[in-house]
Design a protein around this motif. Structure first.
Motif, PDB file in Angstrom:
ATOM      1  N   ILE A 282     -29.693  30.060  -7.392  1.00 43.46           N
ATOM      2  CA  ILE A 282     -31.111  30.064  -7.053  1.00 43.46           C
ATOM      3  C   ILE A 282     -31.926  30.457  -8.283  1.00 43.46           C
ATOM      4  O   ILE A 282     -31.611  31.433  -8.961  1.00 43.46           O
ATOM      5  CB  ILE A 282     -31.407  31.031  -5.891  1.00 43.46           C
TER       6      ILE A 282
ATOM      7  N   ASP B 266     -38.816  28.435  -5.563  1.00 46.41           N
ATOM      8  CA  ASP B 266     -37.374  28.648  -5.546  1.00 46.41           C
ATOM      9  C   ASP B 266     -36.631  27.318  -5.433  1.00 46.41           C
ATOM     10  O   ASP B 266     -36.981  26.450  -4.627  1.00 46.41           O
ATOM     11  CB  ASP B 266     -36.971  29.544  -4.373  1.00 46.41           C
TER      12      ASP B 266
ATOM     13  N   ASP C  23     -32.560  25.954  -5.058  1.00 47.17           N
ATOM     14  CA  ASP C  23     -31.214  26.416  -4.717  1.00 47.17           C
ATOM     15  C   ASP C  23     -30.214  25.291  -4.995  1.00 47.17           C
ATOM     16  O   ASP C  23     -30.247  24.246  -4.350  1.00 47.17           O
ATOM     17  CB  ASP C  23     -31.169  26.814  -3.238  1.00 47.17           C
TER      18      ASP C  23
ATOM     19  N   ASP D 137     -27.187  25.216  -4.264  1.00 50.08           N
ATOM     20  CA  ASP D 137     -26.316  25.025  -3.106  1.00 50.08           C
ATOM     21  C   ASP D 137     -26.983  24.231  -1.996  1.00 50.08           C
ATOM     22  O   ASP D 137     -26.315  23.826  -1.035  1.00 50.08           O
ATOM     23  CB  ASP D 137     -25.857  26.380  -2.559  1.00 50.08           C
TER      24      ASP D 137
END
Length: 423
Positions: free
Chosen positions: A67, A74, A76, A78
């Motif tokens: 992140i 933000d 991420d 993933d």
């Protein structure tokens, strides 16, 4: 998993990363020493150089955090959608991952764990920092930069740091752009990140197609090959990014014409290290010209009209696209047509600039005379930025055309309907 036949080096303190020279079929073994350790390499000179290159790449690139923030938002790693491999425009086994352990693995054989581990292993620049022309004291006048201009001014992206980072996501004058460079195919290209009303953010898969960088977009997880700006696997397969005008030119020439240029100097507060002053890919085109490629390529995509490592620039007009070998053209002006559009290529020793040759609805023809570009109709002189600097047309500007620079092999076999100009 296939072996890339060069020795590997465990990197401490980085954890899992390993080094591969991304170089195959060098037959003369040897050794060299770095920091007291002896490493084997396959071949003389260039083999050692490229192994040192990857050692540098691994040591220079921090581990990808899951992140992070881009422009205060933000992101991420993933959360990137899983690649949809039911949609593809190329054979899936032609997409190969550099696993950084002396091997490569083909996309159909790659596990989700491997794909995630390699995501942004070569870390893109998501939050670029700029300085003035003195921002990198080690940057030499003969070093290459990707030059880009916008309403607010000129921007220079030095190739040496891009050897290790490859992608720059940015927004300039409200336009989301992607500055991209693949050292294995010498390809510098700037694209718009807008696609059908959406803005895409790009990362690095650590994979290659036809020995060219494969990117992914965070929004759909689709895979894109860099030199063509085309999605080749995933939801967006077949979509193309809009190529923007840019040029790859020496830093000295760029700052001479654009003395107020902004210069890429780092990423998210971290300035580029002086270690990047070394260019590990010097001479790599000689390997290509001998048929030695770092990663698998499709032999049926090679085009013998030029040597594989010949540097070309492409010029695009509407749906037409043409390649110009600037090394063969030399210092000259090429008057040509792409489609039915009159164009001119300003060629210097290692750089080419593509422009529409129409000014005030009148086509011009150009020549390179006494070290200057000059149009025959008015004898006005022009600099490489496409501006008339003296004569009746002083102050006029040529319209720059979408352009990229690359080794011939990388565009000849991957860009449809590409035509070639031969002097």
């Amino acid at each position: 998993m296939d072996r890339d036949p060069l020795s590997r080096l465990t990197w401490k303190p980085g954890g899992w990363r390993f080094v591969t020279a991304r170089l195959r079929r060098f037959k003369r073994p040897g050794r060299f020493r770095i920091s007291g350790a002896v490493f084997k390499y396959a071949g003389l000179g260039l083999g050692a150089l490229l192994l040192a290159a990857l050692i540098s790449r691994v040591n220079e690139i921090p581990a990808a955090n899951p992140i992070f923030q881009v422009a205060g938002v933000d992101v991420d790693l993933d959360a990137v959608p899983k690649l949809d491999m039911t949609k593809f425009g190329v054979a899936l086994d032609q997409v190969v991952f550099d696993t950084f352990d002396g091997r490569f693995v083909r996309l159909p054989e790659a596990s989700e764990r491997v794909i995630r581990r390699l995501r942004d292993a070569i870390k893109p620049i998501y939050n670029p920092d700029y300085g003035d022309k003195g921002g990198l004291s080690w940057l030499k006048d003969d070093d290459l930069v990707i030059g880009f201009t916008s309403k607010s001014g000129a921007y220079a992206y030095p190739i040496k740091p891009l050897n290790f980072r490859e992608l720059v996501n940015d927004e300039i004058d409200g336009v989301p752009i992607l500055v991209s460079y693949c050292p294995l195919c010498g390809s510098g290209a700037v694209y718009s990140r807008n696609l059908e009303g959406k803005t895409l953010l790009f990362g690095n898969t650590s994979a290659l197609y036809h020995s060219d960088l494969v990117m992914y977009d965070h929004e759909t997880g689709s895979y894109w090959f860099q030199v063509g700006g085309e999605a080749i696997v995933g939801e967006l397969t077949g979509k193309r990014l809009t190529l923007l005008p840019s040029t790859t030119v020496s830093w000295g020439e760029w700052k001479r014409v654009y003395p107020d240029t902004r210069l890429l100097v780092g990423d998210d507060g971290d300035g580029f290290s002086r270690r990047l002053a070394l260019d590990p890919f010097v001479g790599y085109s000689d390997s290509l010209n001998q048929g030695r490629f770092a990663f698998p390529i499709s032999q049926d995509k090679l085009d013998s009209r030029l040597r594989a490592g010949e540097v070309v620039i492409t010029a695009e007009v509407n749906s037409g696209i043409k390649a110009y070998p600037i090394g063969l053209i030399g210092e000259n002006a090429v008057n040509d047509k792409v489609g039915d559009q009159p164009v001119v290529i300003f060629s210097l020793e290692s750089a080419g600039f593509a422009y529409s040759a129409v000014v005030d609805d009148k086509p011009l023809t150009f020549q390179f005379k006494d070290g200057k570009f000059m149009d025959r109709e008015t004898e006005s002189t022009w600099d490489f930025s496409g501006q008339a600097v003296s004569g009746p047309l002083q102050g006029s500007r040529l319209e720059p055309l979408p352009s990229r620079r690359a080794f011939w092999f990388s565009v000849a076999g991957t860009i449809p309907d590409l035509r070639l100009y031969l002097p």
